[in-house]
Design an enzyme around this catalytic site. Sequence first.
Site, PDB file in Angstrom:
ATOM      1  N   CYS A  26       6.605  34.569  20.041  1.00  0.00           N
ATOM      2  CA  CYS A  26       8.101  35.307  20.331  1.00  0.00           C
ATOM      3  C   CYS A  26       8.508  34.460  21.365  1.00  0.00           C
ATOM      4  CB  CYS A  26       7.926  36.786  20.496  1.00  0.00           C
ATOM      5  SG  CYS A  26       7.517  37.623  19.284  1.00  0.00           S
ATOM      6  N   TYR A 183       2.928  46.523  13.768  1.00  0.00           N
ATOM      7  CA  TYR A 183       4.416  46.643  13.371  1.00  0.00           C
ATOM      8  C   TYR A 183       4.514  47.322  12.037  1.00  0.00           C
ATOM      9  CZ  TYR A 183       4.981  43.615  17.555  1.00  0.00           C
ATOM     10  OH  TYR A 183       4.837  43.375  18.826  1.00  0.00           O
ATOM     11  N   GLY A 323      -2.309  30.215  20.921  1.00  0.00           N
ATOM     12  CA  GLY A 323      -1.145  30.887  21.451  1.00  0.00           C
ATOM     13  C   GLY A 323      -1.012  30.296  22.994  1.00  0.00           C
TER      14      GLY A 323
HETATM   15  C1  LIG Z   1       4.291  34.623  24.076  1.00  0.00           C
HETATM   16  C2  LIG Z   1       3.492  35.083  23.206  1.00  0.00           C
HETATM   17  C3  LIG Z   1       4.339  35.642  21.967  1.00  0.00           C
HETATM   18  C4  LIG Z   1       3.624  36.177  20.889  1.00  0.00           C
HETATM   19  N1  LIG Z   1       4.408  36.194  19.689  1.00  0.00           N
HETATM   20  C5  LIG Z   1       3.700  36.557  18.634  1.00  0.00           C
HETATM   21  C6  LIG Z   1       4.343  36.539  17.392  1.00  0.00           C
HETATM   22  O1  LIG Z   1       5.658  36.186  17.284  1.00  0.00           O
HETATM   23  N2  LIG Z   1       3.658  36.844  16.230  1.00  0.00           N
HETATM   24  C7  LIG Z   1       2.296  37.097  16.155  1.00  0.00           C
HETATM   25  O2  LIG Z   1       1.865  37.381  14.998  1.00  0.00           O
HETATM   26  N3  LIG Z   1       1.704  36.877  17.318  1.00  0.00           N
HETATM   27  C8  LIG Z   1       2.234  36.580  18.473  1.00  0.00           C
HETATM   28  N4  LIG Z   1       1.598  36.380  19.707  1.00  0.00           N
HETATM   29  C9  LIG Z   1       0.254  36.449  19.600  1.00  0.00           C
HETATM   30  C10 LIG Z   1      -0.337  34.964  19.632  1.00  0.00           C
HETATM   31  O3  LIG Z   1       0.234  34.615  18.449  1.00  0.00           O
HETATM   32  C11 LIG Z   1      -1.879  35.087  19.295  1.00  0.00           C
HETATM   33  O4  LIG Z   1      -2.456  35.488  17.980  1.00  0.00           O
HETATM   34  C12 LIG Z   1      -2.564  35.705  20.439  1.00  0.00           C
HETATM   35  O5  LIG Z   1      -1.845  35.229  21.717  1.00  0.00           O
HETATM   36  C13 LIG Z   1      -4.008  35.417  20.775  1.00  0.00           C
HETATM   37  O6  LIG Z   1      -4.260  34.048  20.750  1.00  0.00           O
HETATM   38  P1  LIG Z   1      -4.367  33.142  22.140  1.00  0.00           P
HETATM   39  O7  LIG Z   1      -5.371  33.850  22.904  1.00  0.00           O
HETATM   40  O8  LIG Z   1      -4.697  31.759  21.584  1.00  0.00           O
HETATM   41  O9  LIG Z   1      -2.987  33.318  22.865  1.00  0.00           O
HETATM   42  C14 LIG Z   1       2.120  36.083  21.001  1.00  0.00           C
HETATM   43  C15 LIG Z   1       1.481  35.943  21.986  1.00  0.00           C
HETATM   44  C16 LIG Z   1       2.060  35.162  23.084  1.00  0.00           C
HETATM   45  C17 LIG Z   1       1.239  34.850  24.320  1.00  0.00           C
END
Ligand SMILES: Cc1cc2nc3c(=O)[nH]c(=O)nc-3n(C[C@H](O)[C@H](O)[C@H](O)COP(=O)(O)O)c2cc1C
Length: 372
Positions: A26, A183, A323
């Site tokens: 997001c 959600y 992410g």
């Molecule tokens: C800024 C931000 C926005 C995110 N928005 C979404 C989203 O739109 N949809 C979703 O399924 N997960 C969302 N997440 C979760 C990430 O896609 C990811 O699954 C989660 O951060 C864990 O992975 P990471 O440790 O590599 O960040 C978001 C995470 C962050 C940091």
Amino acid sequence: MTSALFQPFQLRDLTLPNRIVVSPMCQYSAVNGNATDWHLLHLGQYAVSGAGLLVIEATGVEPEGRITAECLGLWSDENEAALARVLQVVRPFASMPIGIQLGHAGRKASVRRPGAGRGNLPLSEGGWKTFGPTDAAFGPGWEEPRALDRAGMDRVTQAFVQATQRADRLDLDLLEIHAAHGYLLSAFLSPLGNARTDAYGGNREGRMRFPLEVIEAVRAAWPAHKPMGVRFNGTDWLDGGLTGEDAVAFAHQLKARGVDYMDLSSGGSARAEIPLGPGYQVPYAAQVKREVDVATMCVGLIRDPVHAQAIVERGDADLVGLGRGMLNDPRWAWHAAEALGAKVTVPHQYLRGETTAGLPSQDTIIRSAAAR
Ligand SMILES: Cc1cc2nc3c(=O)[nH]c(=O)nc-3n(C[C@H](O)[C@H](O)[C@H](O)COP(=O)(O)O)c2cc1C
């Protein structure tokens, strides 16, 4: 040496150049659901990241399905045109397919964006009445949602279908349905979110019924040659919540309905304490892959390229999402390629910045010198 992380991956007619996925994130930068210049910047930089797939953020299928008032949407012609403008600029430079995540935030909708305060956005500040499986609030201090009745469920299903048709018109390559993190679809799936007493609650079969209806309708609306995935929880991290066994049961149903990959995530409840650590959600992707024999994507604190590669080599997941690691290092895929002795697509404009094993290659130095 061939690197497992940099092997192409086929989903229906789509070939991903490698296994690295920019996880949907997001951006809280839309206006009435319309993509803005920020999306040009954001998606633009990941289009040249060398990843194998770029997934656009959770996109609301109806205005009430947005998480915040600044979340992206795809419910109107105006939303479609705004995203078309962004894609028209970004796509010619993208070295990977581009997908989108469609979602409905349910009773977790109408909140302030991160950093702008906690809790629901009041109606007086542009908030809205939310929807849930029942009228139970997400947690203490949260607004009570309206329970979705049959007409409401049909409306939401139609909204998913129409957003899917818009995503196809936008020529997007892949679709992901958001059924994780508490959600709307996730709340239906979880015993902790769904206390309905009709056919859409109760046992696992009842709780899966509405999400599966939505996903079936989406699959029917999405062209047969294009792949789709679903993100859902491997665990709620709470007693009485979803477990790996539930994830396996759901994945079996999804596979039977033509879902091509399972994207295993977790959490999203108001109370859960998540034992964070590198790859903390990988075991769920591995369990689903093993027991359902289906492509999986894992995500969650994967930062080390050697770790990412080991996940693919071990067969725990086919795709590795990043992410926060991507926000921190948009050139993560370049650095992973260096570390693993692989090749990644670098735009010609940036070739002089490409390095091999941390140092400019002899070739690059010679080319740079010649260019001066
Ligand atoms: C800024 C931000 C926005 C995110 N928005 C979404 C989203 O739109 N949809 C979703 O399924 N997960 C969302 N997440 C979760 C990430 O896609 C990811 O699954 C989660 O951060 C864990 O992975 P990471 O440790 O590599 O960040 C978001 C995470 C962050 C940091």
